[in-house]
Design a protein around this motif. Structure first.
Motif, PDB file in Angstrom:
ATOM      1  N   VAL A 108      -8.930 127.094 105.784  1.00 60.65           N
ATOM      2  CA  VAL A 108      -9.469 126.623 104.496  1.00 60.65           C
ATOM      3  C   VAL A 108     -10.241 125.325 104.700  1.00 60.65           C
ATOM      4  O   VAL A 108     -11.313 125.122 104.129  1.00 60.65           O
ATOM      5  CB  VAL A 108      -8.318 126.420 103.481  1.00 60.65           C
ATOM      6  CG1 VAL A 108      -8.841 125.738 102.212  1.00 60.65           C
ATOM      7  CG2 VAL A 108      -7.676 127.753 103.130  1.00 60.65           C
ATOM      8  N   TYR A 109      -9.703 124.436 105.524  1.00 63.01           N
ATOM      9  CA  TYR A 109     -10.386 123.165 105.814  1.00 63.01           C
ATOM     10  C   TYR A 109     -11.761 123.397 106.421  1.00 63.01           C
ATOM     11  O   TYR A 109     -12.754 122.777 106.019  1.00 63.01           O
ATOM     12  CB  TYR A 109      -9.528 122.327 106.758  1.00 63.01           C
ATOM     13  CG  TYR A 109     -10.240 121.139 107.380  1.00 63.01           C
ATOM     14  CD1 TYR A 109     -10.912 120.210 106.591  1.00 63.01           C
ATOM     15  CD2 TYR A 109     -10.238 120.952 108.762  1.00 63.01           C
ATOM     16  CE1 TYR A 109     -11.555 119.118 107.158  1.00 63.01           C
ATOM     17  CE2 TYR A 109     -10.878 119.858 109.336  1.00 63.01           C
ATOM     18  CZ  TYR A 109     -11.540 118.953 108.530  1.00 63.01           C
ATOM     19  OH  TYR A 109     -12.187 117.883 109.105  1.00 63.01           O
ATOM     20  N   MET A 110     -11.839 124.314 107.380  1.00 61.54           N
ATOM     21  CA  MET A 110     -13.115 124.551 108.069  1.00 61.54           C
ATOM     22  C   MET A 110     -14.128 125.283 107.201  1.00 61.54           C
ATOM     23  O   MET A 110     -15.334 125.087 107.343  1.00 61.54           O
ATOM     24  CB  MET A 110     -12.862 125.316 109.376  1.00 61.54           C
ATOM     25  CG  MET A 110     -12.239 124.438 110.451  1.00 61.54           C
ATOM     26  SD  MET A 110     -11.915 125.299 111.995  1.00 61.54           S
ATOM     27  CE  MET A 110     -10.366 126.079 111.611  1.00 61.54           C
TER      28      MET A 110
ATOM     29  N   ASP B  59      -7.336 115.681 111.773  1.00 65.43           N
ATOM     30  CA  ASP B  59      -7.698 115.852 113.185  1.00 65.43           C
ATOM     31  C   ASP B  59      -6.876 116.928 113.875  1.00 65.43           C
ATOM     32  O   ASP B  59      -7.276 117.458 114.915  1.00 65.43           O
ATOM     33  CB  ASP B  59      -7.545 114.529 113.932  1.00 65.43           C
ATOM     34  CG  ASP B  59      -8.644 113.525 113.591  1.00 65.43           C
ATOM     35  OD1 ASP B  59      -9.579 113.906 112.865  1.00 65.43           O
ATOM     36  OD2 ASP B  59      -8.556 112.371 114.032  1.00 65.43           O
ATOM     37  N   TRP B  60      -5.720 117.251 113.324  1.00 65.35           N
ATOM     38  CA  TRP B  60      -4.876 118.285 113.914  1.00 65.35           C
ATOM     39  C   TRP B  60      -5.262 119.693 113.479  1.00 65.35           C
ATOM     40  O   TRP B  60      -4.758 120.681 114.035  1.00 65.35           O
ATOM     41  CB  TRP B  60      -3.417 118.033 113.545  1.00 65.35           C
ATOM     42  CG  TRP B  60      -2.696 117.196 114.553  1.00 65.35           C
ATOM     43  CD1 TRP B  60      -2.671 115.832 114.633  1.00 65.35           C
ATOM     44  CD2 TRP B  60      -1.889 117.662 115.649  1.00 65.35           C
ATOM     45  NE1 TRP B  60      -1.911 115.424 115.705  1.00 65.35           N
ATOM     46  CE2 TRP B  60      -1.414 116.530 116.339  1.00 65.35           C
ATOM     47  CE3 TRP B  60      -1.525 118.935 116.099  1.00 65.35           C
ATOM     48  CZ2 TRP B  60      -0.594 116.624 117.466  1.00 65.35           C
ATOM     49  CZ3 TRP B  60      -0.706 119.033 117.219  1.00 65.35           C
ATOM     50  CH2 TRP B  60      -0.257 117.905 117.884  1.00 65.35           C
ATOM     51  N   GLN B  61      -6.155 119.830 112.513  1.00 59.04           N
ATOM     52  CA  GLN B  61      -6.436 121.156 111.967  1.00 59.04           C
ATOM     53  C   GLN B  61      -7.046 122.115 113.007  1.00 59.04           C
ATOM     54  O   GLN B  61      -6.595 123.251 113.152  1.00 59.04           O
ATOM     55  CB  GLN B  61      -7.334 121.047 110.729  1.00 59.04           C
ATOM     56  CG  GLN B  61      -6.685 120.325 109.557  1.00 59.04           C
ATOM     57  CD  GLN B  61      -5.332 120.888 109.202  1.00 59.04           C
ATOM     58  OE1 GLN B  61      -5.185 122.071 108.907  1.00 59.04           O
ATOM     59  NE2 GLN B  61      -4.307 120.042 109.250  1.00 59.04           N
ATOM     60  N   TRP B  62      -8.072 121.678 113.713  1.00 63.07           N
ATOM     61  CA  TRP B  62      -8.672 122.581 114.701  1.00 63.07           C
ATOM     62  C   TRP B  62      -7.731 122.865 115.870  1.00 63.07           C
ATOM     63  O   TRP B  62      -7.594 124.037 116.277  1.00 63.07           O
ATOM     64  CB  TRP B  62     -10.009 122.046 115.207  1.00 63.07           C
ATOM     65  CG  TRP B  62     -10.496 122.777 116.420  1.00 63.07           C
ATOM     66  CD1 TRP B  62     -10.638 122.292 117.678  1.00 63.07           C
ATOM     67  CD2 TRP B  62     -10.885 124.155 116.495  1.00 63.07           C
ATOM     68  NE1 TRP B  62     -11.078 123.271 118.541  1.00 63.07           N
ATOM     69  CE2 TRP B  62     -11.235 124.427 117.840  1.00 63.07           C
ATOM     70  CE3 TRP B  62     -10.952 125.197 115.568  1.00 63.07           C
ATOM     71  CZ2 TRP B  62     -11.653 125.688 118.271  1.00 63.07           C
ATOM     72  CZ3 TRP B  62     -11.363 126.456 115.997  1.00 63.07           C
ATOM     73  CH2 TRP B  62     -11.722 126.689 117.325  1.00 63.07           C
ATOM     74  N   PRO B  63      -7.067 121.869 116.457  1.00 62.88           N
ATOM     75  CA  PRO B  63      -6.119 122.164 117.537  1.00 62.88           C
ATOM     76  C   PRO B  63      -5.042 123.164 117.126  1.00 62.88           C
ATOM     77  O   PRO B  63      -4.655 124.021 117.924  1.00 62.88           O
ATOM     78  CB  PRO B  63      -5.517 120.789 117.866  1.00 62.88           C
ATOM     79  CG  PRO B  63      -6.561 119.820 117.460  1.00 62.88           C
ATOM     80  CD  PRO B  63      -7.209 120.416 116.250  1.00 62.88           C
ATOM     81  N   LEU B  64      -4.566 123.066 115.881  1.00 64.16           N
ATOM     82  CA  LEU B  64      -3.561 124.009 115.408  1.00 64.16           C
ATOM     83  C   LEU B  64      -4.168 125.387 115.183  1.00 64.16           C
ATOM     84  O   LEU B  64      -3.552 126.411 115.488  1.00 64.16           O
ATOM     85  CB  LEU B  64      -2.920 123.500 114.112  1.00 64.16           C
ATOM     86  CG  LEU B  64      -1.980 122.304 114.249  1.00 64.16           C
ATOM     87  CD1 LEU B  64      -1.538 121.819 112.874  1.00 64.16           C
ATOM     88  CD2 LEU B  64      -0.755 122.671 115.090  1.00 64.16           C
TER      89      LEU B  64
END
Length: 413
Positions: A249-251, A363-368
């Motif tokens: 959703v963030y992306m 900042d953790w959204q893409w790594p997760l």
């Protein structure tokens, strides 16, 4: 705790088993409502969940798959000296540019992942077709600066990309429908988050029989096995699915997502919030090699992963370094933004620069989402959770059909 019932005389207390039974009845009634919500969300959006899950599982290993499919372009013979014998980035960049027509615009540069990998340059060629463009990739040997070959990703008139991984990427993030598709996927992601939460509510054992909801019964009937498989798959993948859906959703809806985050944590910056270069009259922009040199002189640690050039007069250079020692145990990455005119470092994003809780969260959204935050363990978990999505859809559909068939049978009898 005492409760009163309308079945009793006024003021007579209802205690013990009767009170517990009434509470259980109310909870079952409430869960039945949530079950209906979960059912219809699953029927309406389960197919999309399955598609997102399958494509997401493929993309967990997209680099490895792409390397195998294009081994002749991605693999080079490494000399004994390794990276120390690389040609300069300026020379390698010039070779890639020379392989394309003058109107081609550089979009990104993927740095070699190891000593046996080539540089990958992404180019866009404007087309006469309205809003059309051709997309190409050029691969260059880092040791000889020789072009290994060009790869056509998509022609302007093509509906779908010609290469597998770009096709899967666009199907996963936008249903092959561009910006509009990306918004639709974002909205679907929000609804699926709600669906996953309702699934957890429905799963929760009201009688405390945890063993029953955490396992699949042996030698069970087909109906019971299907039910247990759906239930167990949903529970064990819940934390990963929720995190992956939220980051998706963030992306896909970054503005809306960041509006909420900034309300809760002022000062947080998303990937859309970027500094800009300030044009200087008569000043020629620095080139890609100069921008990289500036960053490496300031931050020599780690390995270059990718670079992107400015997208217009106020655009900036973006350079990502990975495997930065002593930066983070889970996601050791640093991104540096450079002004294209004076070479000033405008922004640095890494664990040490996070000033707010919201920044850490964002900042953790893409790594997760990619699973890379926890190395191979994280990638495998995201891969398996993606495969669970079609299983959840199919078992849920079968369960609905079983109940529907049983209901029709009762009516006939």
């Amino acid at each position: 705790m005492k409760r009163f019932s309308t079945d009793l005389a006024h003021g007579e207390a209802l205690n013990g088993p009767d009170a517990g039974q009434q509470r259980l009845t109310r909870l079952k009634k409430r869960r039945k409502l949530w079950l209906s919500v979960h059912l219809w969300l699953g029927l309406l959006l389960g197919f999309f969940l399955a598609v997102l899950g399958i494509t997401g599982s493929i993309l967990v290993f997209y680099e490895e798959i792409d390397n195998v499919l294009n081994a002749d372009l991605r693999t080079v013979q490494a000399p004994a000296q390794g990276e120390s014998s690389y040609r300069s980035l300026a020379e390698i960049h010039a070779a890639a540019v020379a392989a394309m027509p003058p109107q081609a615009k550089l979009g990104f540069v993927d740095y070699p992942a190891d000593t046996t990998a080539s540089y990958k340059f992404g180019f866009i060629i404007p087309s006469a077709v309205a809003d059309g463009k051709e997309e190409w990739q050029v691969h260059v040997d880092p040791y000889t600066a020789q072009v290994l070959g060009k790869h056509l990703i998509k022609k302007a008139e093509d509906i779908f990309p010609r290469a597998l991984i770009p096709f899967v990427f666009r199907l996963h993030f936008a249903l092959l429908s561009g910006e509009t598709g990306g918004i639709i996927i974002g909205i679907i992601g929000v609804i699926l988050l709600f669906s996953v939460l309702t699934g957890l509510i429905v799963w929760w054992p009201l009688t405390g029989n945890w063993r029953r909801v955490l396992s699949i019964k042996r030698r069970a009937s087909v109906e019971r096995f299907n039910h247990d498989l759906h239930q167990a798959s949903g529970f064990y993948t819940f934390p990963i699915l929720f995190a992956v859906l939220l980051s998706g959703v963030y992306m896909n809806l970054p503005s809306q997502f960041m509006t909420l985050v900034k309300q809760l944590s002022p000062g947080t910056q998303g990937f859309m919030d970027s500094p800009h270069s300030l044009p200087i009259v008569g000043k020629k922009p620095i080139d890609l090699a100069q921008a990289l040199s500036i960053v490496q002189s300031r931050y020599p640690e780690g390995r270059v992963d990718w670079l992107s050039p400015p997208g217009g007069e106020t655009g900036v250079y973006r350079i990502k370094m990975i495997d930065v020692p002593e930066l983070s145990r889970f996601w050791s990455e640093r991104q540096v933004v450079v002004d294209q005119y004076n070479g000033a470092i405008l922004e640095v994003r890494d664990p040490s620069t996070r000033a707010t809780f919201g920044q850490t969260f964002v900042d953790w959204q893409w790594p997760l989402h990619s699973g890379k935050a926890f190395g191979w363990t994280g990638r495998i978990l995201v891969f398996l959770s993606g495969l669970a999505c079609p299983a959840l859809f199919i078992t849920g559909l079968i369960r609905w059909l079983q109940k529907r068939r049983a209901k029709l049978s009762r009516h006939i009898d």
